[in-house]
Design a protein around this motif. Structure first.
Motif, mmCIF file in Angstrom:
data_model
loop_
_atom_site.group_PDB
_atom_site.id
_atom_site.type_symbol
_atom_site.label_atom_id
_atom_site.label_comp_id
_atom_site.label_asym_id
_atom_site.label_seq_id
_atom_site.Cartn_x
_atom_site.Cartn_y
_atom_site.Cartn_z
ATOM 1 N N ASN A 169 -19.557 -9.646 -5.781
ATOM 2 C CA ASN A 169 -20.461 -9.444 -6.921
ATOM 3 C C ASN A 169 -20.762 -7.959 -7.115
ATOM 4 O OD1 ASN A 169 -20.824 -12.087 -7.883
ATOM 5 N ND2 ASN A 169 -22.367 -12.543 -6.333
ATOM 6 N N SER A 170 -20.910 -7.231 -6.012
ATOM 7 C CA SER A 170 -21.195 -5.796 -6.104
ATOM 8 C C SER A 170 -20.016 -5.043 -6.715
ATOM 9 C CB SER A 170 -21.538 -5.224 -4.733
ATOM 10 O OG SER A 170 -20.387 -5.116 -3.904
ATOM 11 N N LEU A 171 -18.790 -5.480 -6.389
ATOM 12 C CA LEU A 171 -17.614 -4.827 -6.975
ATOM 13 C C LEU A 171 -17.577 -5.022 -8.489
ATOM 14 C CD1 LEU A 171 -14.671 -5.681 -4.530
ATOM 15 C CD2 LEU A 171 -15.937 -3.540 -4.711
ATOM 16 N N VAL A 172 -17.855 -6.248 -8.924
ATOM 17 C CA VAL A 172 -17.840 -6.543 -10.363
ATOM 18 C C VAL A 172 -18.886 -5.693 -11.087
ATOM 19 C CG1 VAL A 172 -18.333 -8.332 -12.080
ATOM 20 C CG2 VAL A 172 -16.916 -8.869 -10.091
ATOM 21 N N GLU A 173 -20.037 -5.513 -10.439
ATOM 22 C CA GLU A 173 -21.117 -4.735 -11.054
ATOM 23 C C GLU A 173 -20.816 -3.237 -11.055
ATOM 24 O OE1 GLU A 173 -25.922 -3.929 -10.379
ATOM 25 O OE2 GLU A 173 -24.945 -5.677 -9.461
ATOM 26 N N LYS A 174 -20.281 -2.739 -9.943
ATOM 27 C CA LYS A 174 -20.045 -1.297 -9.792
ATOM 28 C C LYS A 174 -18.815 -0.812 -10.555
ATOM 29 C CE LYS A 174 -20.371 0.256 -5.506
ATOM 30 N NZ LYS A 174 -20.267 0.250 -4.021
ATOM 31 N N TYR A 175 -17.857 -1.700 -10.768
ATOM 32 C CA TYR A 175 -16.606 -1.279 -11.397
ATOM 33 C C TYR A 175 -16.317 -2.144 -12.621
ATOM 34 C CZ TYR A 175 -16.303 0.983 -6.884
ATOM 35 O OH TYR A 175 -16.608 1.743 -5.776
ATOM 36 N N PRO A 176 -16.996 -1.851 -13.725
ATOM 37 C CA PRO A 176 -16.805 -2.654 -14.944
ATOM 38 C C PRO A 176 -15.362 -2.596 -15.460
ATOM 39 C CG PRO A 176 -18.059 -0.653 -15.411
ATOM 40 C CD PRO A 176 -17.974 -0.773 -13.924
ATOM 41 N N GLU A 177 -14.615 -1.578 -15.006
ATOM 42 C CA GLU A 177 -13.215 -1.479 -15.422
ATOM 43 C C GLU A 177 -12.401 -2.697 -14.979
ATOM 44 O OE1 GLU A 177 -14.652 2.750 -14.389
ATOM 45 O OE2 GLU A 177 -14.877 0.708 -13.598
ATOM 46 N N LEU A 178 -12.880 -3.373 -13.941
ATOM 47 C CA LEU A 178 -12.189 -4.571 -13.467
ATOM 48 C C LEU A 178 -12.258 -5.714 -14.467
ATOM 49 C CD1 LEU A 178 -13.467 -4.806 -9.754
ATOM 50 C CD2 LEU A 178 -11.215 -4.030 -10.518
ATOM 51 N N LYS A 179 -13.348 -5.725 -15.246
ATOM 52 C CA LYS A 179 -13.639 -6.871 -16.113
ATOM 53 C C LYS A 179 -13.585 -8.154 -15.278
ATOM 54 C CE LYS A 179 -11.763 -4.558 -20.183
ATOM 55 N NZ LYS A 179 -10.799 -4.617 -21.305
ATOM 56 N N GLY A 180 -14.143 -8.056 -14.075
ATOM 57 C CA GLY A 180 -13.947 -9.082 -13.074
ATOM 58 C C GLY A 180 -14.905 -10.253 -13.121
ATOM 59 N N GLU A 181 -14.437 -11.339 -12.550
ATOM 60 C CA GLU A 181 -15.245 -12.544 -12.367
ATOM 61 C C GLU A 181 -15.024 -13.045 -10.945
ATOM 62 O OE1 GLU A 181 -15.573 -17.214 -13.873
ATOM 63 O OE2 GLU A 181 -14.244 -15.815 -14.921
ATOM 64 N N VAL A 182 -16.107 -13.277 -10.227
ATOM 65 C CA VAL A 182 -16.006 -13.770 -8.860
ATOM 66 C C VAL A 182 -15.667 -15.258 -8.885
ATOM 67 C CG1 VAL A 182 -17.230 -14.104 -6.674
ATOM 68 C CG2 VAL A 182 -17.630 -12.029 -8.028
ATOM 69 N N LYS A 183 -14.674 -15.631 -8.092
ATOM 70 C CA LYS A 183 -14.207 -17.013 -8.046
ATOM 71 C C LYS A 183 -14.266 -17.533 -6.609
ATOM 72 C CE LYS A 183 -12.162 -18.598 -11.198
ATOM 73 N NZ LYS A 183 -10.797 -18.419 -11.711
ATOM 74 N N GLY A 184 -14.396 -18.869 -6.466
ATOM 75 C CA GLY A 184 -14.266 -19.513 -5.168
ATOM 76 C C GLY A 184 -15.584 -19.741 -4.453
ATOM 77 N N ARG A 185 -15.476 -20.239 -3.222
ATOM 78 C CA ARG A 185 -16.630 -20.407 -2.352
ATOM 79 C C ARG A 185 -16.188 -20.344 -0.894
ATOM 80 N NH1 ARG A 185 -17.440 -26.181 -0.998
ATOM 81 N NH2 ARG A 185 -16.085 -27.503 -2.273
ATOM 82 N N GLY A 186 -17.168 -20.081 -0.024
ATOM 83 C CA GLY A 186 -16.877 -19.981 1.393
ATOM 84 C C GLY A 186 -15.999 -18.789 1.716
#
Length: 427
Positions: free
Chosen positions: A337-354
């Motif tokens: 989550n911190s990566l997605v927030e810090k690097y908007p260039e990723l346009k990322g979405e966190v997936k999965g669990r565990g």
């Protein structure tokens, strides 16, 4: 010397090889969550044999038990004859895993790999119900043999079959279209309407978290509704827990938090504990209508794997082990989550669990670039999804906080370098 060894691989091994292309070095040693190549370079393993090494490499207690067994001339090959190693495994699996979870399953040894357990599950479902078709779900992956490929969604893998893959209807997985569309209302309508063109199937097969399909997670309420539909229409529910099971999502079985009770469960990969081939097909006792030898294989069961698998179950005798998985899972989620927030260039979405998480990005080729850059810095990690759009974290469950954090640093450094070098190309 390294290049000479890789040249031998290139000249003599089939072009079907894949992981050696992503990780172009020659490994010589592995311990816990680390690997070393022939030049002595150390790597943190966030790959874990694609989920086959949940307990890490060369667990000392499993290794000790296995070496002792071999040195005492324990049975290696026995088909499905009775051996002490098999008896010990069945007994401990029942006492440590099944009974505490109020699960009453027969255990079948279909052959040593994940696709073997899926094939046997499909075969049993058709035998029990007398029906032919099976419902699978978009982006599912269940193996590379013909029956398993028929219920796999990836078009490139399906084409490898070389023949039409029949008797399967593919339905949308949870959130495949959008969060607002109830795909199960659509599915149920197909089943109840005689004009839909969809015959009543023998079974539905699914992963609660789709590993190869993009780390897609089914919501627990969606899984419960699937179970209700199966019960309503007399359809057998098969959960493929080959990759998502054995603690990978936080609990031994990935479906436990959803509160569902599948009719058939497929296990392989980490059930052997040590990385040795082993697969189980679990099913409710009333489904056990096999004739002796009706489904078999020369390597069904594996005594060396029984020895290490039995020892691996000792981890689950201590509640602190499962608690540690859940705690470290939260650390993984927080980091992503911190990566997605810090690097908007990723346009990322966190997936999965565990311990089965990653970041999906629509930026063309970015996930693969992150994995490649991480490998250069000493971290082994792969991608997932039809377009390799997810870089995924699959650390060993036994990894300590220091190992996790060192891996996190390498991933973040890799992302920073790609952004700095302006390697991002938007689709």
């Amino acid at each position: 010397m390294l290049n000479d060894n890789l040249k031998i691989i290139e000249e003599l091994e089939s072009s079907v090889r894949s992981y050696v292309r992503s990780f172009p070095t020659v490994f010589t040693k592995a311990k816990g969550y680390k690997m070393w190549d022939m030049e002595g370079k150390e790597y943190i393993d966030f790959f874990s044999g694609a989920g086959a090494l949940n307990y890490g490499h060369n667990d000392p207690k499993m290794k000790e038990k296995l070496v002792e067994y071999i040195m005492n001339d324990g049975i290696t090959h026995s088909l499905d004859m009775a051996t002490k190693a098999k008896v010990d495994f069945l007994d401990k699996f029942n006492e440590v895993i099944l009974k505490p979870r109020n699960m009453d399953f027969k255990v079948m040894f279909p052959g040593p790999t994940g696709t073997n357990t899926v094939e046997s599950a499909l075969k049993l479902a058709r035998k029990v119900t007398g029906r032919t078709d099976v419902i699978s779900f978009t982006n599912g992956f269940h193996g590379m043999t013909i029956g398993s490929l028929s219920v796999t969604g990836n078009s490139s893998k399906r084409k490898g079959a070389g023949i039409p893959l029949q008797h399967v209807v593919t339905m949308p997985y949870d959130n495949f279209v959008s969060e607002d569309l109830d795909t199960l209302e659509y599915l149920e309508r197909f089943l109840e309407d005689g004009g839909s063109g969809v015959d009543l199937p023998a079974a539905m097969i699914l992963e609660t978290v789709q590993g190869e399909g993009g780390i897609n997670v089914a919501r627990f309420e969606w899984l419960k509704k699937i179970e209700e539909i199966c019960n309503k229409f007399g359809i057998l529910l098969i959960i493929d827990d080959v990759q998502a099971g054995v603690g990978r999502t936080g609990t031994f079985f990935s479906f436990e938090p959803a509160g569902i009770k599948p009719d058939i469960v497929c296990l392989s990969k980490s059930i052997g504990g040590f990385g040795s081939p082993l697969a189980l097909t679990l099913f409710k006792p009333e489904l056990d209508i096999w004739n002796p030898g009706e489904h078999n294989g020369t390597f069904r069961g594996n005594n060396h794997a029984f020895v290490t698998a039995t020892e691996s179950l000792s981890y689950w005798e201590d509640k602190a082990f499962e608690e540690s998985i859940l705690r470290k899972s939260d650390k993984i989620t927080e980091f992503l989550n911190s990566l997605v927030e810090k690097y908007p260039e990723l346009k990322g979405e966190v997936k999965g669990r565990g311990f089965m998480q990653g970041i999906e990005t629509p930026v063309s080729g970015l996930a693969s670039k992150v994995a490649a850059a991480a490998f250069e810095r000493g971290l082994i990690m792969e991608t997932s999804g039809v377009e390799d759009q997810v870089f995924k974290l699959f650390p060993a469950l036994i990894i300590d906080d220091e190992g996790l954090e060192n891996g996190f640093k390498i991933i973040e450094e890799s992302i920073k370098s790609i952004i700095k070098n302006k390697e991002l190309v938007t689709n």
